[in-house]
Design a protein around this motif. Structure first.
Motif, PDB file in Angstrom:
ATOM      1  N   PHE A 176     -14.485 -14.788 -11.940  1.00  0.00           N
ATOM      2  CA  PHE A 176     -13.940 -13.488 -12.577  1.00  0.00           C
ATOM      3  C   PHE A 176     -15.415 -12.856 -13.016  1.00  0.00           C
ATOM      4  O   PHE A 176     -16.489 -13.635 -12.748  1.00  0.00           O
ATOM      5  CB  PHE A 176     -13.068 -13.753 -13.823  1.00  0.00           C
ATOM      6  N   TYR A 177     -15.234 -11.717 -13.644  1.00  0.00           N
ATOM      7  CA  TYR A 177     -16.394 -10.792 -13.663  1.00  0.00           C
ATOM      8  C   TYR A 177     -16.272 -10.303 -15.424  1.00  0.00           C
ATOM      9  O   TYR A 177     -15.300  -9.943 -15.684  1.00  0.00           O
ATOM     10  CB  TYR A 177     -16.470  -9.409 -12.720  1.00  0.00           C
ATOM     11  N   LEU A 178     -17.205 -10.893 -16.259  1.00  0.00           N
ATOM     12  CA  LEU A 178     -17.405 -10.383 -17.392  1.00  0.00           C
ATOM     13  C   LEU A 178     -18.260  -9.337 -17.725  1.00  0.00           C
ATOM     14  O   LEU A 178     -19.575  -9.220 -17.387  1.00  0.00           O
ATOM     15  CB  LEU A 178     -18.084 -11.799 -18.226  1.00  0.00           C
ATOM     16  N   ALA A 179     -17.715  -8.351 -18.360  1.00  0.00           N
ATOM     17  CA  ALA A 179     -18.466  -7.179 -18.794  1.00  0.00           C
ATOM     18  C   ALA A 179     -18.711  -7.095 -20.404  1.00  0.00           C
ATOM     19  O   ALA A 179     -18.093  -7.525 -21.201  1.00  0.00           O
ATOM     20  CB  ALA A 179     -17.609  -6.100 -18.491  1.00  0.00           C
ATOM     21  N   THR A 180     -20.025  -6.826 -20.585  1.00  0.00           N
ATOM     22  CA  THR A 180     -20.577  -6.915 -21.892  1.00  0.00           C
ATOM     23  C   THR A 180     -21.276  -5.341 -22.138  1.00  0.00           C
ATOM     24  O   THR A 180     -21.419  -4.739 -21.166  1.00  0.00           O
ATOM     25  CB  THR A 180     -21.631  -7.922 -22.316  1.00  0.00           C
ATOM     26  N   ALA A 181     -21.555  -5.155 -23.461  1.00  0.00           N
ATOM     27  CA  ALA A 181     -22.452  -3.979 -23.870  1.00  0.00           C
ATOM     28  C   ALA A 181     -23.852  -4.517 -24.297  1.00  0.00           C
ATOM     29  O   ALA A 181     -23.818  -5.265 -24.930  1.00  0.00           O
ATOM     30  CB  ALA A 181     -21.831  -3.276 -24.767  1.00  0.00           C
ATOM     31  N   ASP A 182     -24.583  -3.738 -23.404  1.00  0.00           N
ATOM     32  CA  ASP A 182     -26.411  -3.888 -23.983  1.00  0.00           C
ATOM     33  C   ASP A 182     -26.821  -2.699 -24.292  1.00  0.00           C
ATOM     34  O   ASP A 182     -26.926  -1.546 -23.842  1.00  0.00           O
ATOM     35  CB  ASP A 182     -26.886  -4.428 -22.620  1.00  0.00           C
ATOM     36  N   GLY A 183     -26.359  -2.405 -25.745  1.00  0.00           N
ATOM     37  CA  GLY A 183     -26.609  -1.029 -26.294  1.00  0.00           C
ATOM     38  C   GLY A 183     -25.503  -0.301 -25.520  1.00  0.00           C
ATOM     39  O   GLY A 183     -24.334  -0.568 -25.704  1.00  0.00           O
ATOM     40  N   ASP A 184     -25.811   0.906 -24.936  1.00  0.00           N
ATOM     41  CA  ASP A 184     -25.062   1.697 -24.374  1.00  0.00           C
ATOM     42  C   ASP A 184     -25.166   1.368 -22.897  1.00  0.00           C
ATOM     43  O   ASP A 184     -24.642   2.265 -21.947  1.00  0.00           O
ATOM     44  CB  ASP A 184     -25.107   3.415 -24.543  1.00  0.00           C
ATOM     45  N   GLN A 185     -25.603   0.265 -22.374  1.00  0.00           N
ATOM     46  CA  GLN A 185     -25.634  -0.023 -20.807  1.00  0.00           C
ATOM     47  C   GLN A 185     -24.553  -1.146 -20.734  1.00  0.00           C
ATOM     48  O   GLN A 185     -24.727  -2.252 -21.233  1.00  0.00           O
ATOM     49  CB  GLN A 185     -26.996  -0.523 -20.582  1.00  0.00           C
ATOM     50  N   PRO A 186     -23.568  -0.707 -19.862  1.00  0.00           N
ATOM     51  CA  PRO A 186     -22.560  -1.753 -19.502  1.00  0.00           C
ATOM     52  C   PRO A 186     -23.504  -2.976 -18.662  1.00  0.00           C
ATOM     53  O   PRO A 186     -24.361  -2.607 -17.628  1.00  0.00           O
ATOM     54  CB  PRO A 186     -21.491  -1.208 -18.758  1.00  0.00           C
ATOM     55  N   ARG A 187     -23.009  -4.244 -18.790  1.00  0.00           N
ATOM     56  CA  ARG A 187     -23.585  -5.126 -18.003  1.00  0.00           C
ATOM     57  C   ARG A 187     -22.391  -6.195 -17.443  1.00  0.00           C
ATOM     58  O   ARG A 187     -21.270  -6.416 -18.239  1.00  0.00           O
ATOM     59  CB  ARG A 187     -24.544  -6.196 -19.034  1.00  0.00           C
ATOM     60  N   VAL A 188     -22.308  -6.463 -16.264  1.00  0.00           N
ATOM     61  CA  VAL A 188     -21.250  -7.326 -15.833  1.00  0.00           C
ATOM     62  C   VAL A 188     -21.968  -8.354 -14.721  1.00  0.00           C
ATOM     63  O   VAL A 188     -22.902  -8.271 -13.992  1.00  0.00           O
ATOM     64  CB  VAL A 188     -20.366  -6.407 -14.936  1.00  0.00           C
TER      65      VAL A 188
END
Ligand SMILES: Cc1cc2nc3c(=O)[nH]c(=O)nc-3n(C[C@H](O)[C@H](O)[C@H](O)COP(=O)(O)O)c2cc1C
Length: 141
Positions: free
Chosen positions: A25-37
């Motif tokens: 599966f793919y996990l998305a987080t927020a790095d400030g205003d930059q999405p990371r997946v």
């Protein structure tokens, strides 16, 4: 959609079974205003809650400590799953042991007492299982 929201002990099991079958599966987080997946593969139900595993030294862990809002997405056999909620650290050793027992291949890199192994559980989460052919099913985790 919330009209058919289901919440019971089996919701986490249903979602985890989907993740097990998908394998990745793919996990998305927020790095400030930059999405990371990024791809993840660990999922476990413990005490009725859905957990994932990572390492505290990873950027993903740092991002979740700063902002626990997260989503995961998986796709299998024409059906897709999205889980949206907060991923919250749990330092309960028994959950770490259960996670590593489910994924024994991780034991060459992680142990319950290494200070790095981290399990996080979804809180206040909604899971939606969707396809092009059936109405979406929603679950509260
Ligand atoms: C199929 C697959 C499954 C993975 N599962 C996990 C996992 O469950 N937990 C984890 O911490 N990393 C897992 N990884 C590795 C992470 O994707 C990788 O360490 C990633 O860089 C972490 O994100 P970050 O760089 O933002 O910290 C997996 C990688 C692959 C290819």
């Amino acid at each position: 959609m919330n009209g058919n929201l289901k919440k019971d002990a089996s919701a986490a099991e249903r979602v985890c079974s989907f993740l097990d079958e998908a394998g990745v599966f793919y996990l998305a987080t927020a790095d400030g205003d930059q999405p990371r997946v990024r791809p993840f593969g660990t999922a476990l139900v413990y005490g009725g809650k859905l957990y994932i595993q990572t390492g505290k030294i990873k950027n993903v862990s740092r991002q979740l400590a700063q902002n626990p809002n997260a989503e995961i997405c998986a796709f299998s056999k024409g059906v897709w799953l999205r889980v949206s909620g907060r991923l919250v650290n749990d330092d309960d050793r028994t959950v770490k042991v259960a996670m590593l027992d489910k994924y024994p291949e991780l034991k060459s890199m992680y142990s319950a007492d290494d200070g790095n192994t981290q399990v996080l559980c979804f809180e206040d989460a909604t899971a939606v299982i969707s396809s092009f052919t059936a109405a979406p099913e929603s679950f509260s985790l």
